[in-house]
Design an enzyme around this catalytic site. Sequence first.
Site, PDB file in Angstrom:
ATOM      1  N   HIS A 155      -4.897 -11.798   1.699  1.00  0.00           N
ATOM      2  CA  HIS A 155      -3.773 -11.135   2.390  1.00  0.00           C
ATOM      3  C   HIS A 155      -4.054 -11.022   3.885  1.00  0.00           C
ATOM      4  O   HIS A 155      -3.580 -10.101   4.551  1.00  0.00           O
ATOM      5  CB  HIS A 155      -3.459  -9.771   1.763  1.00  0.00           C
ATOM      6  CG  HIS A 155      -2.791  -9.890   0.421  1.00  0.00           C
ATOM      7  ND1 HIS A 155      -1.441 -10.082   0.262  1.00  0.00           N
ATOM      8  CD2 HIS A 155      -3.326  -9.903  -0.829  1.00  0.00           C
ATOM      9  CE1 HIS A 155      -1.155 -10.190  -1.030  1.00  0.00           C
ATOM     10  NE2 HIS A 155      -2.283 -10.082  -1.719  1.00  0.00           N
ATOM     11  N   THR A 156      -4.847 -11.926   4.375  1.00  0.00           N
ATOM     12  CA  THR A 156      -5.138 -11.987   5.809  1.00  0.00           C
ATOM     13  C   THR A 156      -4.329 -13.087   6.482  1.00  0.00           C
ATOM     14  O   THR A 156      -4.103 -13.025   7.688  1.00  0.00           O
ATOM     15  CB  THR A 156      -6.634 -12.267   6.031  1.00  0.00           C
ATOM     16  OG1 THR A 156      -7.007 -13.373   5.192  1.00  0.00           O
ATOM     17  CG2 THR A 156      -7.489 -11.065   5.680  1.00  0.00           C
TER      18      THR A 156
ATOM     19  N   SER B 137       9.526 -33.226 -14.701  1.00  0.00           N
ATOM     20  CA  SER B 137       8.203 -32.607 -14.756  1.00  0.00           C
ATOM     21  C   SER B 137       7.733 -32.551 -16.194  1.00  0.00           C
ATOM     22  O   SER B 137       8.468 -32.095 -17.078  1.00  0.00           O
ATOM     23  CB  SER B 137       8.265 -31.177 -14.205  1.00  0.00           C
ATOM     24  OG  SER B 137       7.089 -30.476 -14.574  1.00  0.00           O
TER      25      SER B 137
ATOM     26  N   GLY C 287      -2.555 -17.958 -10.161  1.00  0.00           N
ATOM     27  CA  GLY C 287      -3.061 -17.583  -8.839  1.00  0.00           C
ATOM     28  C   GLY C 287      -3.976 -18.645  -8.256  1.00  0.00           C
ATOM     29  O   GLY C 287      -4.778 -18.364  -7.363  1.00  0.00           O
ATOM     30  N   LEU C 288      -3.863 -19.871  -8.744  1.00  0.00           N
ATOM     31  CA  LEU C 288      -4.712 -20.959  -8.254  1.00  0.00           C
ATOM     32  C   LEU C 288      -3.882 -21.982  -7.471  1.00  0.00           C
ATOM     33  O   LEU C 288      -4.273 -23.125  -7.300  1.00  0.00           O
ATOM     34  CB  LEU C 288      -5.450 -21.620  -9.427  1.00  0.00           C
ATOM     35  CG  LEU C 288      -6.348 -20.650 -10.221  1.00  0.00           C
ATOM     36  CD1 LEU C 288      -6.927 -21.334 -11.459  1.00  0.00           C
ATOM     37  CD2 LEU C 288      -7.478 -20.112  -9.347  1.00  0.00           C
TER      38      LEU C 288
ATOM     39  N   ASP D 269      -2.716 -21.400   1.139  1.00  0.00           N
ATOM     40  CA  ASP D 269      -2.762 -22.314  -0.007  1.00  0.00           C
ATOM     41  C   ASP D 269      -2.476 -23.749   0.418  1.00  0.00           C
ATOM     42  O   ASP D 269      -3.124 -24.699  -0.046  1.00  0.00           O
ATOM     43  CB  ASP D 269      -1.741 -21.885  -1.067  1.00  0.00           C
ATOM     44  CG  ASP D 269      -1.867 -20.420  -1.418  1.00  0.00           C
ATOM     45  OD1 ASP D 269      -2.900 -19.827  -1.096  1.00  0.00           O
ATOM     46  OD2 ASP D 269      -0.918 -19.872  -2.002  1.00  0.00           O
TER      47      ASP D 269
HETATM   48  C1  GLA Z   1      -0.924 -16.058  -2.116  1.00  0.00           C
HETATM   49  C2  GLA Z   1      -0.183 -16.624  -0.919  1.00  0.00           C
HETATM   50  C3  GLA Z   1      -1.131 -16.854   0.252  1.00  0.00           C
HETATM   51  C4  GLA Z   1      -1.980 -15.621   0.533  1.00  0.00           C
HETATM   52  C5  GLA Z   1      -2.565 -15.050  -0.750  1.00  0.00           C
HETATM   53  C6  GLA Z   1      -3.268 -13.746  -0.512  1.00  0.00           C
HETATM   54  O1  GLA Z   1      -1.826 -16.998  -2.604  1.00  0.00           O
HETATM   55  O2  GLA Z   1       0.428 -17.840  -1.252  1.00  0.00           O
HETATM   56  O3  GLA Z   1      -0.389 -17.241   1.380  1.00  0.00           O
HETATM   57  O4  GLA Z   1      -1.233 -14.656   1.233  1.00  0.00           O
HETATM   58  O5  GLA Z   1      -1.586 -14.873  -1.750  1.00  0.00           O
HETATM   59  O6  GLA Z   1      -4.363 -13.945   0.304  1.00  0.00           O
END
Ligand code: GLA
Length: 408
Positions: free
Chosen positions: A47-48, A86, A144-145, A196
Amino acid sequence: MTETSWVAAWAPADGTARVTAAFAEHFGGAPDGVWSAPGRINVIGEHTDYNGGLCMPAALPHRTYVALRTRSADDGLPRSAVRLASAQEAGGDVVTVDLADVGPGRPGGWTAYVVGVAWALREAGHDVAGFDAVVDSCVPYGAGLSSSAALECSVAVALDEVHGLGLGDDAGRAVLAEACIRAENGVAGAATGGMDQAASLRCREGHALLLDCRDGSTRHIPLDLESHGLALLVIDTRAEHQLADGQYASRRAACERAAAHLGVATLREVTELDAALAALATLPDAEVVGRRVRHVVTDNARVREVERLLDAGDVEAVGPVLTAAHASLRDDYEVSCRELDVAVDAATAAGALGGRMIGGGFGGSAIALVLRDDVDAVAGAVAGAFAREGLAEPRFLVATAAGPAGRS
Ligand code: GLA
């Protein structure tokens, strides 16, 4: 010991063969090529990114594959028509979208991440036409990947190449990353920050990517855990996370409100935490906003600390920094959840050197730094804890720093 399930990465030749065969089935003939892009973990700095800060992702060997063929003049469809399938979608039917109809919130669903990239490149002045494409992926979805970024980035490198946009070097990839972010923010409606996409496009095999989101600059830091007898265990909690929901956007809004109140462009500019907290005291929700700011400022510092430790070869010492980051995400930023806390607590209790949730939070995955020889025991302990707590069975993988998006 409790049984554990592992998510294998496909061999690149297998991923390529899958989408090539599916392409022939749906559209006939051969694609112009197959491209792929990786999912990611993030060593430190969460979250930076949308706060102009620092983060340190690394690409996974798990990739999304796209077989793509640009529109030909004689196929009877408008030049701006896109046809997509897909393998991840039940039924796998072909969806048709016209690039002229793409815009905020249109289309919905997974196709937004594909046509959104073409739309964003067109908005940026690139001559991108319609295409036929089939996608398939071994990046776990909703874990979350960064399955979304892997999809966007595989399409971005494909479109770059079929249209000869010349965006293949690192500077060009930064431009492609911007288009992918625009697709995600502007079409899919997820207010994400950009870590990401940078990870998927700009990482280097064997390295973590130190990304400075203030100016987009990067540094590749060798991440050879194996030679230190270590491994990064990834725990997919199976608690599905969603970025297009209100929690992520509300954290981002609180940070932007705090920066505006402090008179700085982003929270990256906050160097004196106590002075900033004192200045925020006049806000009606000063206590909560202060904790959000404290997380961002301390996590930027933790990125520098991990950079220093990796440079010094003191890799084991990274563990406690990860655990401290988890506490900050849980208590100050409040983006953890029960599954993530159980994963981190069980891993560290079983001997992990440290661990933390990664990504946006509220589900998804955690990482744990473990001795190479302890990987199975720690995974078993985490699976056991999940079973005892009545949680869904987690899945595991071992992260090795893989290469960026490109032609397969
Ligand atoms: C998700 C978002 C990123 C980032 C993270 C937290 O993965 O896509 O942009 O903000 O959360 O670090």
